[in-house]
Design an enzyme around this catalytic site. Structure first.
Site, PDB file in Angstrom:
ATOM      1  N   GLU A 179     -68.644  42.186  25.739  1.00  0.00           N
ATOM      2  CA  GLU A 179     -68.942  40.747  25.873  1.00  0.00           C
ATOM      3  C   GLU A 179     -67.654  39.922  25.786  1.00  0.00           C
ATOM      4  O   GLU A 179     -67.469  38.950  26.509  1.00  0.00           O
ATOM      5  CB  GLU A 179     -69.942  40.325  24.801  1.00  0.00           C
TER       6      GLU A 179
ATOM      7  N   GLY B 128     -70.297  43.962  21.693  1.00  0.00           N
ATOM      8  CA  GLY B 128     -69.504  42.737  21.580  1.00  0.00           C
ATOM      9  C   GLY B 128     -68.127  42.896  22.208  1.00  0.00           C
ATOM     10  O   GLY B 128     -67.537  41.917  22.683  1.00  0.00           O
TER      11      GLY B 128
ATOM     12  N   ALA C 242     -69.594  44.756  17.636  1.00  0.00           N
ATOM     13  CA  ALA C 242     -69.806  44.055  16.358  1.00  0.00           C
ATOM     14  C   ALA C 242     -69.626  45.030  15.198  1.00  0.00           C
ATOM     15  O   ALA C 242     -69.722  46.243  15.369  1.00  0.00           O
ATOM     16  CB  ALA C 242     -71.207  43.481  16.331  1.00  0.00           C
TER      17      ALA C 242
ATOM     18  N   GLU D  89     -76.505  47.620  22.652  1.00  0.00           N
ATOM     19  CA  GLU D  89     -77.251  46.929  21.594  1.00  0.00           C
ATOM     20  C   GLU D  89     -78.710  47.368  21.510  1.00  0.00           C
ATOM     21  O   GLU D  89     -79.279  47.443  20.422  1.00  0.00           O
ATOM     22  CB  GLU D  89     -77.201  45.409  21.803  1.00  0.00           C
TER      23      GLU D  89
END
Ligand code: NAI
Length: 719
Positions: free
Chosen positions: A103, A100, A61, A123
């Protein structure tokens, strides 16, 4: 931000473009949504490959977006659309797939990684959890125990480990995108049902409840009050026990709690602060981006005691040639053995060959004639250090940087004893020097920007959190520690016990309270310093006057323990008792408690009830207040410098962001009010007198921490 090409006739190639790490910004997410749709609606495209430009798949992210309202397409439906696609989507992972980024890759049907790639869900280190389905897909893919390990620690895995765990399907040493395209062609038309991770349950796990109980207990212990690792366990538990949709709902709820918690803000602040300290600046105006470091190929360490050994290891592990000098033959032999052992253990852990040949040992200072930089770590004695610096100035080639690891002596004074004071800086390491992350690079008024730049760069090479600070007694870290320790002593006089003080500080999140820490590092260290300062008066004088020295309140408690030979763990007795000298388990010591009772009686002190709140306020606010003095004096360039020092070197809990960030969270007005309160009660304690910077910041409306720099500059210009 995501480029689309058709390659090998029927493969849609999507390339993420957002330097430096292809973070998933709003524009990148929009680009992925658009290009995936384009590939899926093109009848000529049979399969899709997603990769990142410049050899990096995706760093996750865009953390900068956390601070503002999110715009652009959300991540979860975007990943879901990829997983539900009716054409195979292959992630080509080069460099890194983190957060992310991983992910996104888990939403793809296949993952091909380059052998040098690293993958992970870090994270938790930002106070969050992998909330774009990562906490739900990873356990389904690799099983609950392995997923718990990765998600609660945030650790990165190599491509080889990822293959072994089943995170990736193939590892290549060659062109990853080419391998992924070839692979994508080979799987075109195959059923994708078995490849949609979210549609499968987690692999069976016997005794699931017992496993989660055990992991939760471990995580609670190591988290020291941080909530993200606990939420990570809860999210994985949801993956193991609930259908995917409900698991995702739980992931969302947990993330919402974390996202709005002060802890996530603190951890993200630490992330940025660690980068900010690399952009150092000196009061002279010299800065990181205008000061060029000198190349360092060969370094020397003088004095191979506790510190010199660790420093030698840290230097050798960066690949430098090191000349290690020690005058005492016996010490030299012992050091050689110890350093080789540390190098071997370190190399084993990293799977590389130990740099044993990189270190040359000598008893003769003449051996350092051709080094680029010297770090002196002889006894803490100004006369000895001055002599060593004079010898070094005579022996070393012109331009050699002379660094001292002194913890308390005046770097300027040492510099002034050499013909080239601009070449002198402090490099203050922490014990054990090859392990501890912190390095204070201490500059004096005459240190050249180039010398500072060189020491900072060397620190970075050694993997240290290097912070440039001005020269003053104790530099930044130890200077702030002094009022913290003194308050702890005063609290004992007033009725607290070492157990109570330590418990309050450990519940706050320090790995050790002040007394257990003092037992570990040795009470004699501070005693020597206080003796040097003329504060120690042997004898049994009693009453208030015996506790006022050099015009301020003084507690001789530490000195009295040292007079009893109680130096802490090394003697088996200190603020606690230990089974034998060198043991580590601190036990309640009845002797200490009757000693405290007798001491209070002798000095006419009446013990009162002291609660955790008072312990925290007196110890922490005194430390923070000193931090404000340091900022006001220009010794640290900004609050981030102080916070990085405390988080990386002094055990300040990272999820509380560092002392200055904590003051900002508590509210500057509140810190000021409590300091004023305690100062009124203890007028003979100067360190409780609020710093004028703190007063001025409160008077100017308590600006948020990222604006303190401007406020300090403005306030200074008004003086
Ligand atoms: P130490 O007493 O363990 O080692 C000092 C070594 O220097 C001894 O082996 C001694 O034989 C050697 N030595 C003395 N004169 C020498 C000379 N002229 N040439 C070569 N070697 C010589 O001391 P330690 O604890 O390693 O401390 C060294 C320095 O690091 C001190 O300035 C201390 O204040 C500082 N420091 C210590 C920390 C600690 O936790 N021990 C932390 C940070 C800094």
């Amino acid at each position: 931000m995501a480029e689309y090409n058709r390659v090998s006739e029927c493969v849609g190639l999507i390339t993420l473009r957002n330097p430096p790490v292809n973070a998933l910004s709003a524009a990148v997410r929009q680009g992925i949504v658009d290009t995936v749709q384009r590939a899926l609606s093109d009848p000529n495209v049979k399969s899709v490959v997603i990769c990142g430009q410049n050899g990096i798949f995706c760093g996750g992210a865009d953390i900068k977006e956390f601070r503002s309202n999110m715009t652009g397409p959300p991540l979860i439906p975007m990943i879901h659309a990829i997983e539900s696609a009716n054409k195979p989507v292959v992630a080509a992972i080069e460099g890194s797939a983190l957060g992310g980024g991983l992910e996104l890759a888990l939403g793809c049907h296949y993952r091909i990684a380059h052998s040098k790639a690293r993958l992970g869900l870090p994270e938790v280190s930002l106070g969050l959890l992998p909330a774009a389905g990562g906490s739900q897909r990873l356990p389904r893919l690799i099983g609950v125990p392995a997923a718990l390990n990765l998600i609660t620690t945030g650790r990165h895995v190599t491509a080889a480990e990822a293959l072994q765990l089943g995170i990736v399907d193939q590892v290549t040493d060659h062109n990853t995108v080419a391998a992924a395209v070839k692979f994508a062609l080979s799987v075109a038309g195959r059923s994708l049902d078995p490849r949609r991770i979210s549609t499968h349950p987690c692999p069976q796990q016997p005794d699931l409840d017992a496993l989660f109980e055990e992991v939760m207990q471990k995580v609670r212990q190591s988290a020291r009050g941080a909530i993200a690792p606990i939420a990570c366990v809860q999210a994985v538990r949801a993956a193991a026990t609930l259908p995917y949709a409900q698991g995702m709902e739980r992931e969302r709820e947990l993330m919402a709690t974390l996202f709005t918690s002060g802890q996530a803000r603190a951890l993200q602040y630490c992330f940025f602060a660690e980068r900010a300290v690399g952009r150092w600046r000196m009061p002279s105006g010299a800065r990181w981006d205008t000061s060029k470091p000198r190349p360092v190929h060969k370094a020397a360490v003088i004095g191979l005691g506790t510190m010199g050994r660790g420093i030698t290891v840290a230097l050798a592990q960066t690949g430098l040639s090191v000349i290690a000098v020690e005058t005492q033959e016996k010490q030299l032999m012992e050091a050689k053995q110890a350093i080789s052992g540390m190098l071997e253990r370190g190399a084993k852990g990293r799977g590389v060959a130990p740099a044993l040949d990189g270190v040359i040992y000598s008893q003769n200072i003449q051996a350092v004639a051709d080094v680029d930089l010297v770090i002196e770590a002889v006894f803490e004695d100004i006369a000895l250090k001055t002599k060593v610096f004079q010898q070094l100035s005579a022996v070393c080639k012109p331009g050699t940087l002379l660094c001292t690891n002194t913890s308390a002596l005046d770097v300027d004074q040492l510099a002034s004893e050499t013909p080239n004071p601009e070449l002198v800086v402090g490099m203050h390491f922490f014990a054990p020097a090859h392990v501890m992350k912190l390095l204070e690079v201490v500059y004096g008024p005459r240190s050249s920007p180039q010398a500072v730049a060189t020491a900072m760069q060397l620190g970075k090479k050694m993997g240290k959190a290097s912070v440039a600070v001005g020269n003053c007694r104790g530099f930044v870290g130890n200077r702030m520690l002094k009022p913290y320790i003194e308050e702890a002593f005063f609290l004992l006089e007033e009725g607290a016990t070492p157990e109570l003080v330590d418990q309050a500080l450990e519940e706050f999140g320090f790995p050790m309270g002040v007394f257990r820490m003092s037992d570990l590092s040795g009470l004699d260290v501070g005693w020597r310093v206080r003796k040097g300062d003329g504060l120690v008066e042997p004898g049994t004088a009693s009453g208030r006057s015996a506790r006022i020295r050099q015009g301020r309140r003084y507690s001789p408690l530490g000195d009295l323990l040292c007079e009893e030979g109680r130096f802490g763990q090394k003697t088996g007795r200190g603020w606690y008792q230990y089974d034998k000298p060198g043991s580590r388990v601190a036990r309640f010591d009845p002797w200490l408690h009757s000693f405290l009772g007798a001491y209070r009686a002798q000095h006419g002190l009446v013990a009162r009830r002291i609660d955790h709140q008072e312990v925290l306020e007196r110890c922490l606010y005194a430390l923070i207040n000193e931090g404000f003095h340091i900022l006001d004096d220009g010794i640290a360039a900004g609050p981030e410098d102080i916070d990085v020092i405390y988080v990386s070197g002094y055990g300040w809990p990272r999820h509380r962001g560092g002392p200055m960030f904590y003051a900002n969270m508590v509210g500057l007005a509140k810190v000021l009010e409590r300091l004023e309160h305690y100062q009124q009660l203890h007028p003979e304690v100067p360190h409780l007198q609020p710093s004028s910077l703190l007063r001025r910041l409160v008077a100017s409306g308590s600006p948020p921490i990222h604006k303190w720099g401007e406020a300090i500059k403005k306030l200074h210009s008004q003086l």
